[in-house]
Enzyme design. Structure first.
Site, mmCIF file in Angstrom:
data_model
loop_
_atom_site.group_PDB
_atom_site.id
_atom_site.type_symbol
_atom_site.label_atom_id
_atom_site.label_comp_id
_atom_site.label_asym_id
_atom_site.label_seq_id
_atom_site.Cartn_x
_atom_site.Cartn_y
_atom_site.Cartn_z
ATOM 1 N N ASN A 32 25.142 42.560 1.428
ATOM 2 C CA ASN A 32 26.057 43.537 0.815
ATOM 3 C C ASN A 32 25.774 44.953 1.318
ATOM 4 O O ASN A 32 26.387 45.904 0.848
ATOM 5 C CB ASN A 32 25.979 43.477 -0.726
ATOM 6 N N SER A 124 6.238 36.783 -2.120
ATOM 7 C CA SER A 124 5.325 37.872 -1.764
ATOM 8 C C SER A 124 3.919 37.571 -2.254
ATOM 9 O O SER A 124 3.729 36.883 -3.277
ATOM 10 C CB SER A 124 5.830 39.152 -2.434
ATOM 11 N N TYR A 149 9.541 44.192 -9.954
ATOM 12 C CA TYR A 149 9.809 43.581 -8.642
ATOM 13 C C TYR A 149 8.960 42.319 -8.473
ATOM 14 O O TYR A 149 9.466 41.247 -8.140
ATOM 15 C CB TYR A 149 9.510 44.583 -7.514
ATOM 16 N N LYS A 153 9.828 37.987 -8.183
ATOM 17 C CA LYS A 153 9.365 37.004 -7.179
ATOM 18 C C LYS A 153 8.722 35.800 -7.873
ATOM 19 O O LYS A 153 8.963 34.654 -7.512
ATOM 20 C CB LYS A 153 8.365 37.663 -6.213
ATOM 21 N N TYR A 177 4.816 36.402 1.735
ATOM 22 C CA TYR A 177 4.509 37.340 2.823
ATOM 23 C C TYR A 177 3.382 38.263 2.410
ATOM 24 O O TYR A 177 3.339 38.720 1.268
ATOM 25 C CB TYR A 177 5.700 38.250 3.142
ATOM 26 N N PHE A 178 2.557 38.634 3.390
ATOM 27 C CA PHE A 178 1.585 39.687 3.161
ATOM 28 C C PHE A 178 2.256 41.009 3.572
ATOM 29 O O PHE A 178 3.298 41.329 3.015
ATOM 30 C CB PHE A 178 0.231 39.301 3.784
ATOM 31 N N ARG A 231 -5.505 45.577 3.562
ATOM 32 C CA ARG A 231 -4.342 44.680 3.487
ATOM 33 C C ARG A 231 -4.258 43.828 4.744
ATOM 34 O O ARG A 231 -4.812 44.151 5.792
ATOM 35 C CB ARG A 231 -3.041 45.497 3.380
ATOM 36 N N PRO A 293 -1.248 54.102 -8.792
ATOM 37 C CA PRO A 293 -1.362 53.195 -9.943
ATOM 38 C C PRO A 293 -0.913 51.781 -9.584
ATOM 39 O O PRO A 293 0.076 51.604 -8.873
ATOM 40 C CB PRO A 293 -0.405 53.808 -10.984
ATOM 41 N N GLY A 294 -1.661 50.798 -10.066
ATOM 42 C CA GLY A 294 -1.263 49.397 -9.836
ATOM 43 C C GLY A 294 -1.825 48.816 -8.545
ATOM 44 O O GLY A 294 -1.701 47.615 -8.313
HETATM 45 P P1 NAD Z 1 15.395 44.807 3.259
HETATM 46 O O1 NAD Z 1 15.789 45.661 2.101
HETATM 47 O O2 NAD Z 1 15.369 45.430 4.603
HETATM 48 O O3 NAD Z 1 16.341 43.514 3.323
HETATM 49 C C1 NAD Z 1 16.938 42.949 2.179
HETATM 50 C C2 NAD Z 1 18.435 42.861 2.454
HETATM 51 O O4 NAD Z 1 19.078 42.263 1.325
HETATM 52 C C3 NAD Z 1 19.092 44.232 2.672
HETATM 53 O O5 NAD Z 1 19.830 44.200 3.886
HETATM 54 C C4 NAD Z 1 20.012 44.386 1.473
HETATM 55 O O6 NAD Z 1 21.202 45.103 1.805
HETATM 56 C C5 NAD Z 1 20.295 42.939 1.089
HETATM 57 N N1 NAD Z 1 20.631 42.709 -0.320
HETATM 58 C C6 NAD Z 1 19.963 43.149 -1.425
HETATM 59 N N2 NAD Z 1 20.581 42.716 -2.534
HETATM 60 C C7 NAD Z 1 21.639 41.969 -2.140
HETATM 61 C C8 NAD Z 1 22.655 41.254 -2.810
HETATM 62 N N3 NAD Z 1 22.719 41.245 -4.143
HETATM 63 N N4 NAD Z 1 23.582 40.594 -2.094
HETATM 64 C C9 NAD Z 1 23.560 40.608 -0.738
HETATM 65 N N5 NAD Z 1 22.626 41.293 -0.024
HETATM 66 C C10 NAD Z 1 21.679 41.957 -0.735
HETATM 67 O O7 NAD Z 1 13.991 44.157 2.913
HETATM 68 P P2 NAD Z 1 13.004 43.278 3.798
HETATM 69 O O8 NAD Z 1 11.760 44.050 3.963
HETATM 70 O O9 NAD Z 1 13.699 42.757 4.989
HETATM 71 O O10 NAD Z 1 12.702 42.111 2.763
HETATM 72 C C11 NAD Z 1 13.393 40.879 2.765
HETATM 73 C C12 NAD Z 1 12.901 40.028 1.611
HETATM 74 O O11 NAD Z 1 11.503 39.826 1.745
HETATM 75 C C13 NAD Z 1 13.112 40.643 0.235
HETATM 76 O O12 NAD Z 1 13.457 39.624 -0.674
HETATM 77 C C14 NAD Z 1 11.762 41.217 -0.105
HETATM 78 O O13 NAD Z 1 11.540 41.307 -1.486
HETATM 79 C C15 NAD Z 1 10.842 40.190 0.548
HETATM 80 N N6 NAD Z 1 9.521 40.733 0.857
HETATM 81 C C16 NAD Z 1 9.430 41.854 1.638
HETATM 82 C C17 NAD Z 1 8.176 42.398 1.914
HETATM 83 C C18 NAD Z 1 8.056 43.650 2.734
HETATM 84 O O14 NAD Z 1 7.015 44.269 2.709
HETATM 85 N N7 NAD Z 1 9.057 44.065 3.514
HETATM 86 C C19 NAD Z 1 7.026 41.780 1.395
HETATM 87 C C20 NAD Z 1 7.150 40.630 0.615
HETATM 88 C C21 NAD Z 1 8.416 40.117 0.360
HETATM 89 C C1 UD1 Z 2 3.327 47.082 -1.495
HETATM 90 C C2 UD1 Z 2 3.894 46.666 -2.831
HETATM 91 C C3 UD1 Z 2 3.932 45.153 -2.922
HETATM 92 C C4 UD1 Z 2 4.711 44.569 -1.769
HETATM 93 C C5 UD1 Z 2 4.066 45.027 -0.469
HETATM 94 C C6 UD1 Z 2 4.842 44.502 0.699
HETATM 95 C C7 UD1 Z 2 3.206 48.506 -4.296
HETATM 96 C C8 UD1 Z 2 2.351 48.894 -5.467
HETATM 97 N N1 UD1 Z 2 3.072 47.237 -3.884
HETATM 98 O O1 UD1 Z 2 2.009 46.634 -1.456
HETATM 99 O O2 UD1 Z 2 4.553 44.741 -4.137
HETATM 100 O O3 UD1 Z 2 4.731 43.155 -1.819
HETATM 101 O O4 UD1 Z 2 4.058 46.462 -0.439
HETATM 102 O O5 UD1 Z 2 4.551 45.143 1.873
HETATM 103 O O6 UD1 Z 2 3.989 49.288 -3.801
HETATM 104 N N2 UD1 Z 2 -1.136 53.668 1.086
HETATM 105 C C9 UD1 Z 2 -1.576 54.962 1.249
HETATM 106 N N3 UD1 Z 2 -0.663 55.951 1.385
HETATM 107 C C10 UD1 Z 2 0.696 55.724 1.339
HETATM 108 C C11 UD1 Z 2 1.135 54.384 1.184
HETATM 109 C C12 UD1 Z 2 0.191 53.391 1.053
HETATM 110 O O7 UD1 Z 2 -2.776 55.204 1.303
HETATM 111 O O8 UD1 Z 2 1.487 56.672 1.476
HETATM 112 C C13 UD1 Z 2 -2.143 52.594 0.982
HETATM 113 C C14 UD1 Z 2 -2.049 51.787 -0.302
HETATM 114 O O9 UD1 Z 2 -2.829 52.367 -1.309
HETATM 115 C C15 UD1 Z 2 -2.574 50.416 0.176
HETATM 116 C C16 UD1 Z 2 -2.138 50.347 1.641
HETATM 117 O O10 UD1 Z 2 -1.886 51.682 2.045
HETATM 118 O O11 UD1 Z 2 -3.973 50.388 0.128
HETATM 119 C C17 UD1 Z 2 -0.878 49.516 1.868
HETATM 120 O O12 UD1 Z 2 0.152 50.010 1.018
HETATM 121 P P1 UD1 Z 2 1.649 49.435 1.097
HETATM 122 O O13 UD1 Z 2 2.130 49.477 2.499
HETATM 123 O O14 UD1 Z 2 2.465 50.154 0.062
HETATM 124 O O15 UD1 Z 2 1.509 47.894 0.717
HETATM 125 P P2 UD1 Z 2 0.859 47.181 -0.580
HETATM 126 O O16 UD1 Z 2 0.093 48.127 -1.391
HETATM 127 O O17 UD1 Z 2 0.139 45.988 -0.096
#
Ligand code: NAD
Ligand code: UD1
Length: 338
Positions: A32, A124, A149, A153, A177-178, A231, A293-294
């Site tokens: 979308n 995730s 969020y 998941k 995913y990491f 990470r 936080p978190g």
């Molecule tokens: P992204 O936002 O780039 O891609 C998600 C896509 O979904 C976007 O293009 C958005 O427009 C579309 N979308 C959202 N809601 C929608 C809906 N209701 N209908 C149709 N399209 C919709 O994010 P990404 O980083 O590519 O992540 C993809 C998936 O992987 C997500 O579900 C995300 O939660 C999961 N994930 C991502 C990460 C990360 O760090 N990027 C980590 C763990 C899990």
């Molecule tokens: C974040 C999300 C997590 C998601 C993951 C996917 C949060 C709290 N968690 O996790 O739900 O699944 O991304 O990629 O947002 N950091 C800094 N400065 C910054 C940004 C990050 O020091 O400006 C540090 C963070 O404290 C962490 C590391 O970088 O130690 C990675 O951060 P980030 O890329 O946000 O990923 P996650 O914390 O793993």
């Protein structure tokens, strides 16, 4: 084989579509565009030299989904579509529950009605919570999520497990995913966050091109070797290739399968900064700031189950991840533009 890719215009979805096309699959993109631009779809075509069908549609639009299933014989679905900003999910929980959970339920209903019961889902590492100690393994109990969020998941995983248990024709692959970073080697597709990035590497890339003045390192007093958070960063192309193996799995076998997609290696914030400085050949200014936080100290995978059962492992290292992120950012300073 036709694969419906929800969220296929997004960061991970676009890279997965390129690899699907390269491997001879026929991806159909549904998005979308709430967090992406149709330009990414054009670039998928440009990189692969192949055409790809694109439907601008919401996963909560049941009639729209039914039309897509009626017009195409879809063999399996890769379900990326969802909202993913942790902070925003705390401010707007209902939007997240409606979009991510509500949308996934409607998608599964449409799939069942169309007789397509094979799905690969983007989960995730966040479902492990803070209680489990890294390396994280799939058989560890789920942890407590710390934001809506993460809760979406966890719940979608449970819903898909229940669906699978209710009907032996379903096959579900839950991919945890990491930390996906990097970009396609061409520099034509990559991550294009809206506004100020929340995640580490998109933030660093914007410091490197001068859009942001410095990185705030969130905490240097964690129990890690240099005190900063650790990470498991994974190259988005390795992650994309994991989806091809997962699609093979759901097409070949019914049941519910869960896999970590990570490298198994942990890098600290300062190690990532150093790798990025090498990639972009300039210093990245940073200051030590309070903990976020978190956040947890350390999070990395045990990726051995995916290797043993899917025959997949990540092969791209942190230097290549940073080089590819930098190529994308430096060649597209405004992402896909307006
Ligand atoms: P992204 O936002 O780039 O891609 C998600 C896509 O979904 C976007 O293009 C958005 O427009 C579309 N979308 C959202 N809601 C929608 C809906 N209701 N209908 C149709 N399209 C919709 O994010 P990404 O980083 O590519 O992540 C993809 C998936 O992987 C997500 O579900 C995300 O939660 C999961 N994930 C991502 C990460 C990360 O760090 N990027 C980590 C763990 C899990
Ligand atoms: C974040 C999300 C997590 C998601 C993951 C996917 C949060 C709290 N968690 O996790 O739900 O699944 O991304 O990629 O947002 N950091 C800094 N400065 C910054 C940004 C990050 O020091 O400006 C540090 C963070 O404290 C962490 C590391 O970088 O130690 C990675 O951060 P980030 O890329 O946000 O990923 P996650 O914390 O793993």
């Amino acid at each position: 084989m036709s694969i419906l890719v929800t969220g296929g215009a997004g960061f991970i979805g676009s890279h997965t579509c390129v690899e699907l096309l390269n491997a001879g699959y026929d991806p159909i993109i549904l998005d979308n565009l709430c967090n992406s631009k149709s330009e990414s779809v054009k670039r998928i075509k440009e990189i692969t030299g192949k055409d790809v069908k694109f439907y601008e549609c919401d996963i909560r639009d049941r009639a729209g989904l039914d039309k897509i299933f009626a017009e195409n014989k879809i063999d399996a679905v890769i379900h990326f579509a969802g909202l993913k900003a942790v902070g925003e999910s705390c401010a707007k929980p209902l939007e997240y529950y409606d979009n991510n959970i509500g949308g996934s339920v409607i998608l599964c209903e449409a799939m069942a009605a169309a007789g397509c019961k094979k799905i690969v889902f983007s989960s995730s590492a966040t479902v492990y919570g803070s209680e489990n100690i890294s390396p994280l393994k799939e058989d560890m109990p789920e942890g407590k999520t710390t934001n809506p969020y993460g809760t979406t998941k966890l719940y979608i995983e449970r819903i898909l497990k229940d669906v699978c248990a209710s009907d032996s024709e379903w096959s579900v692959c839950l991919l945890r995913y990491f930390n996906p970073i990097g970009a396609h080697k061409s520099g034509r597709i990559g991550e294009d966050p809206n506004g100020i990035p929340n995640n580490l590497v998109p933030y660093i890339t914007q410091v490197a091109i001068g859009k942001l003045s410095h990185l705030n390192v969130n905490g240097n007093d964690y129990p890690t070797p240099d005190g900063t958070g650790v990470r498991d960063y994974i190259h988005v192309v390795d992650l994309a290739l994991g989806h091809l193996k997962a699609v093979e799995k759901v097409l070949g076998e019914n049941g519910c399968f869960t896999y970590n997609l990570g490298t198994g290696n942990g890098y600290s914030v300062l190690e990532v900064v150093k790798a990025f400085e090498k990639a972009c050949d300039k210093p990245i200014k940073y200051v030590i700031a309070p903990r976020r936080p978190g956040d947890i100290a350390t999070c990395y995978s045990d990726p051995s189950k995916a290797k043993a059962e899917l025959g997949w492992e990540a092969v791209r290292g942190i230097d290549e991840m940073c080089e590819d992120s930098w190529r994308w950012q430096s060649q597209n300073p405004n992402g896909y533009g307006d």
